[in-house]
Design a protein around this motif. Structure first.
Motif, mmCIF file in Angstrom:
data_model
loop_
_atom_site.group_PDB
_atom_site.id
_atom_site.type_symbol
_atom_site.label_atom_id
_atom_site.label_comp_id
_atom_site.label_asym_id
_atom_site.label_seq_id
_atom_site.Cartn_x
_atom_site.Cartn_y
_atom_site.Cartn_z
ATOM 1 N N ASN A 192 0.810 -1.211 0.000
ATOM 2 C CA ASN A 192 0.000 0.000 0.000
ATOM 3 C C ASN A 192 0.854 1.276 0.000
ATOM 4 O O ASN A 192 0.636 2.190 0.788
ATOM 5 N N SER A 193 1.811 1.324 -0.901
ATOM 6 C CA SER A 193 2.714 2.474 -0.997
ATOM 7 C C SER A 193 2.173 3.506 -1.974
ATOM 8 O O SER A 193 1.535 3.166 -2.969
ATOM 9 N N ARG A 194 2.438 4.760 -1.695
ATOM 10 C CA ARG A 194 2.040 5.828 -2.610
ATOM 11 C C ARG A 194 2.882 5.721 -3.881
ATOM 12 O O ARG A 194 4.096 5.582 -3.817
ATOM 13 N N VAL A 195 2.230 5.794 -5.034
ATOM 14 C CA VAL A 195 2.922 5.753 -6.320
ATOM 15 C C VAL A 195 3.953 6.880 -6.399
ATOM 16 O O VAL A 195 5.035 6.713 -6.962
ATOM 17 N N THR A 196 3.654 8.005 -5.778
ATOM 18 C CA THR A 196 4.575 9.147 -5.831
ATOM 19 C C THR A 196 5.860 8.904 -5.048
ATOM 20 O O THR A 196 6.771 9.713 -5.100
ATOM 21 N N GLU A 197 5.970 7.764 -4.337
ATOM 22 C CA GLU A 197 7.243 7.413 -3.710
ATOM 23 C C GLU A 197 8.236 6.887 -4.748
ATOM 24 O O GLU A 197 9.426 6.854 -4.498
ATOM 25 N N VAL A 198 7.737 6.432 -5.906
ATOM 26 C CA VAL A 198 8.624 5.904 -6.947
ATOM 27 C C VAL A 198 8.549 6.687 -8.255
ATOM 28 O O VAL A 198 9.421 6.552 -9.103
ATOM 29 N N ILE A 199 7.493 7.469 -8.430
ATOM 30 C CA ILE A 199 7.341 8.301 -9.625
ATOM 31 C C ILE A 199 6.985 9.707 -9.141
ATOM 32 O O ILE A 199 6.017 9.866 -8.389
ATOM 33 N N GLU A 200 7.748 10.691 -9.549
ATOM 34 C CA GLU A 200 7.440 12.066 -9.147
ATOM 35 C C GLU A 200 6.053 12.453 -9.642
ATOM 36 O O GLU A 200 5.628 12.047 -10.719
ATOM 37 N N ALA A 201 5.351 13.249 -8.853
ATOM 38 C CA ALA A 201 3.978 13.645 -9.183
ATOM 39 C C ALA A 201 3.895 14.275 -10.570
ATOM 40 O O ALA A 201 2.977 13.992 -11.336
ATOM 41 N N GLU A 202 4.871 15.127 -10.924
ATOM 42 C CA GLU A 202 4.860 15.765 -12.246
ATOM 43 C C GLU A 202 5.018 14.721 -13.353
ATOM 44 O O GLU A 202 4.346 14.776 -14.375
ATOM 45 N N ALA A 203 5.908 13.763 -13.134
ATOM 46 C CA ALA A 203 6.147 12.727 -14.139
ATOM 47 C C ALA A 203 4.949 11.784 -14.264
ATOM 48 O O ALA A 203 4.695 11.255 -15.344
ATOM 49 N N LEU A 204 4.205 11.609 -13.195
ATOM 50 C CA LEU A 204 3.035 10.745 -13.205
ATOM 51 C C LEU A 204 2.042 11.185 -14.268
ATOM 52 O O LEU A 204 1.535 10.378 -15.043
ATOM 53 N N ASN A 205 1.778 12.475 -14.347
ATOM 54 C CA ASN A 205 0.827 12.983 -15.323
ATOM 55 C C ASN A 205 1.423 13.113 -16.723
ATOM 56 O O ASN A 205 0.699 13.431 -17.665
ATOM 57 N N GLU A 206 2.704 12.861 -16.861
ATOM 58 C CA GLU A 206 3.352 12.895 -18.181
ATOM 59 C C GLU A 206 3.545 11.502 -18.768
ATOM 60 O O GLU A 206 4.107 11.356 -19.850
ATOM 61 N N LEU A 207 3.091 10.462 -18.055
ATOM 62 C CA LEU A 207 3.209 9.112 -18.578
ATOM 63 C C LEU A 207 2.435 8.987 -19.882
ATOM 64 O O LEU A 207 1.383 9.616 -20.063
ATOM 65 N N ASP A 208 2.942 8.170 -20.807
ATOM 66 C CA ASP A 208 2.235 7.888 -22.045
ATOM 67 C C ASP A 208 0.956 7.121 -21.765
ATOM 68 O O ASP A 208 0.846 6.397 -20.757
#
Length: 178
Positions: free
Chosen positions: A157-173
């Motif tokens: 139950n880890s936050r995705v933002t612990e491994v992907i920066e929040a800005e990069a999360l919304n830039e995913l293809d």
């Protein structure tokens, strides 16, 4: 022979949701003798995220210290889904045979501190929606260390933002249609 942990999830090392009992089990596993046919990784990722098809790879590399020779490879993992919804990835049979051959060869090397084995798993996330993704998305990772062994929680139950920066999360293809 110097050995690195079986699964290297480098971005997860700072993750606050690592399950230490599983980390200890990984640390106790000998990649020279562990049967790669039993290794599996299972993921629970939130619906707005997916994985790029055929992007989940297992790497196994042996480096001979005295000569610098490197043998190993990257192998695309096979995906299945368990009845409870986990995506489970396992090493394909041809890769199992390759890894066993590398293990057998490395076992004949003179024991020096410069020999090394490294293994890891890479995966590429994609998004399933154009909508902005919330920064409170959570995921879990489970591993199986031997055939017929249970899936052990590695990250819970880890936050995705612990491994992907929040800005990069919304830039995913965007994920391609299955």
């Amino acid at each position: 022979m110097r050995m690195l942990p079986l699964f290297i999830f480098a971005p997860l090392m700072g993750c606050t949701s690592l399950v230490m009992s599983t980390v200890v089990a990984l640390d106790d596993l000998d990649p020279m003798t562990a049967d790669p046919a039993g290794f599996e990784v299972a993921l629970d990722i939130p619906d707005p995220l997916g994985l790029v098809k055929n992007s989940t790879e297992f790497q196994f590399t042996a480096t001979r210290g005295e000569t610098g020779d490197v043998s190993g490879g990257e192998y695309t993992l096979l995906e299945t889904t368990t009845p409870d919804g986990h995506r489970v990835y396992r090493i394909p049979q041809n890769a199992v045979e390759d890894i066993r051959a590398i293990q057998k060869d490395a076992a004949t090397w003179q024991a020096t501190g410069d020999n090394a084995l490294s293994v890891g798993v890479n995966l590429d996330f994609c998004r399933t929606t154009q909508d902005p993704l919330p920064d409170d998305l959570r995921f879990s990772i489970f591993i199986r260390l031997a055939q017929d062994a249970p899936l052990l929680p590695l990250v819970r139950n880890s936050r995705v933002t612990e491994v992907i920066e929040a800005e990069a999360l919304n830039e995913l293809d965007m994920c391609a249609d299955p």
